[in-house]
Design an enzyme around this catalytic site. Structure first.
Site, short mmCIF file in Angstrom:
data_model
loop_
_atom_site.label_atom_id
_atom_site.label_comp_id
_atom_site.label_asym_id
_atom_site.label_seq_id
_atom_site.Cartn_x
_atom_site.Cartn_y
_atom_site.Cartn_z
N ASN A 9 25.41 -17.81 -0.18
CA ASN A 9 25.64 -17.18 1.16
C ASN A 9 26.97 -16.83 1.51
O ASN A 9 27.68 -17.74 1.82
CB ASN A 9 24.65 -17.76 2.12
CG ASN A 9 24.92 -16.89 3.42
OD1 ASN A 9 25.31 -15.90 3.48
ND2 ASN A 9 24.58 -17.69 4.47
N LYS A 11 28.19 -14.97 3.69
CA LYS A 11 28.49 -14.34 5.28
C LYS A 11 29.34 -13.38 5.26
O LYS A 11 29.21 -12.50 4.51
CB LYS A 11 29.05 -15.77 5.90
CG LYS A 11 28.11 -17.04 5.54
CD LYS A 11 28.45 -18.56 6.45
CE LYS A 11 27.76 -19.51 5.86
NZ LYS A 11 27.42 -20.53 6.86
N HIS A 95 18.26 -16.80 8.93
CA HIS A 95 19.16 -17.85 8.90
C HIS A 95 19.80 -18.36 10.45
O HIS A 95 19.64 -17.57 11.16
CB HIS A 95 20.47 -17.17 8.23
CG HIS A 95 21.43 -18.12 7.94
ND1 HIS A 95 22.45 -18.79 8.71
CD2 HIS A 95 21.91 -18.65 6.63
CE1 HIS A 95 23.26 -19.52 8.09
NE2 HIS A 95 22.73 -19.61 6.81
N GLU A 97 22.43 -18.76 11.78
CA GLU A 97 23.34 -18.23 12.64
C GLU A 97 22.87 -16.68 13.12
O GLU A 97 23.39 -16.41 14.16
CB GLU A 97 24.74 -17.69 11.34
CG GLU A 97 25.36 -18.92 11.22
CD GLU A 97 26.19 -19.02 9.97
OE1 GLU A 97 26.24 -18.15 9.28
OE2 GLU A 97 26.43 -20.10 9.37
N GLU A 167 17.50 -25.79 6.09
CA GLU A 167 18.97 -25.91 6.34
C GLU A 167 18.97 -26.60 7.80
O GLU A 167 19.05 -25.62 8.81
CB GLU A 167 19.56 -24.46 6.49
CG GLU A 167 19.36 -23.63 5.00
CD GLU A 167 20.66 -22.77 4.91
OE1 GLU A 167 21.44 -22.79 3.94
OE2 GLU A 167 20.42 -21.77 5.74
N GLY A 173 28.12 -25.79 7.39
CA GLY A 173 29.47 -25.59 7.61
C GLY A 173 30.21 -26.78 8.35
O GLY A 173 31.30 -26.50 8.68
N SER A 212 26.06 -27.67 3.89
CA SER A 212 27.35 -28.42 2.87
C SER A 212 27.14 -29.12 1.61
O SER A 212 27.43 -30.11 1.29
CB SER A 212 27.89 -29.47 4.01
OG SER A 212 28.30 -28.93 5.21
#
Ligand code: PEP
Length: 251
Positions: A9, A11, A95, A97, A167, A173, A212
């Site tokens: 991904n 991003k 996702h 985010e 996730e 991250g 991660s």
């Protein structure tokens, strides 16, 4: 036997030049042919990516799609049919985010999931709990609710044409990875939950881990019985690192 999937991904990263270079470097890596490999560049880099991967095994997907299947008056959006038209085969939905920054609800995510499948794309449904939810003992309940928003609404069979990415938000991250045991525990419980609706769908479903993942921890994560590969953010921006993660899934 489930075929592992490792997906990058990317991003909101990259320029045309850097995306080209990254894919050139990735093509030079020795990649296993026993797994599926995909990358999710930003929308504006999809065409650049297609030009680079045309004769490679790397599939290209989108990080998002519109709730509406067909083209129409939706400024700034891209429909699943348009993504299919330019050659995408996968799309991320839900996702964390987007759940957080764009305030996407389970209902919106379900509509995107429907649009993706109607267009012939494979949705990668992303689910995961926050640190507060984990500390409150709510990790599994959170994840089940996110899955049920699709499963109960559409029926379990839709999961036979989808991938789930577990996730944990606290691992995305942050450099904090769920331990293989923590990840396996949630993956196994997700599969068991889906098995209460259909044992065969649960058995076939790919559940990949994200948070991660890097070359140094991938092998141990992918060795777990219910972890069928990874969704990789930061480490997928480095071809050597991503290549090593792919090879870890191929072993
Ligand atoms: C992600 O964004 O899906 C992700 C897992 O990111 P990272 O690997 O950087 O934690």
């Amino acid at each position: 036997m489930r075929r592992p999937l490792v997906a990058g991904n990317w991003k909101m990263h990259g320029t045309c030049a850097s995306i080209k270079q990254l894919l050139n470097e990735l093509s030079a890596e020795t990649l296993p042919n026993t797994i599926d490999i995909a990358v999710f560049p930003g929308l504006i880099h999809l065409q650049t990516a297609f030009a680079q991967v045309s004769d490679s095994v790397i599939a290209v997907g989108s990080q998002d799609c519109a709730v509406q299947l067909e083209e129409g008056a939706m400024t700034g959006e891209t429909s699943a049919l348009q993504l299919k038209d330019i050659g995408c085969s996968l799309v991320l939905v839900g996702h964390s985010e987007r759940r957080q920054l764009q305030e996407e609800s389970d209902r919106v995510i379900c509509r995107k999931f429907i649009a993706a499948q109607a267009a012939g794309l494979t949705p990668v449904l992303c689910v995961g709990e926050s640190l507060a939810e984990r500390e409150a003992g709510q990790a599994l309940a959170t994840v089940q609710q996110q899955i049920d928003a699709v499963l109960v609404e559409l029926g379990v069979e839709v999961l036979s044409q989808a991938v789930i990415a577990y996730e944990p938000i606290w691992a995305i991250g942050t450099g904090l990875t769920a331990t293989p045991e923590q990840a396996q525990d949630i993956h196994a419980q997700i599969r068991a939950h889906i098995a209460t609706y259909s044992a065969s769908v649960a058995q076939e479903l790919r559940i990949v881990y994200g948070g991660s993942v890097k070359a140094a921890n991938a092998a141990e994560l992918f060795a777990q019985a219910d972890i069928d590969g990874g969704l990789v953010g930061g480490a997928s921006l480095n071809a050597k690192e991503f290549g090593a993660i792919c090879r870890a899934a191929g072993n």
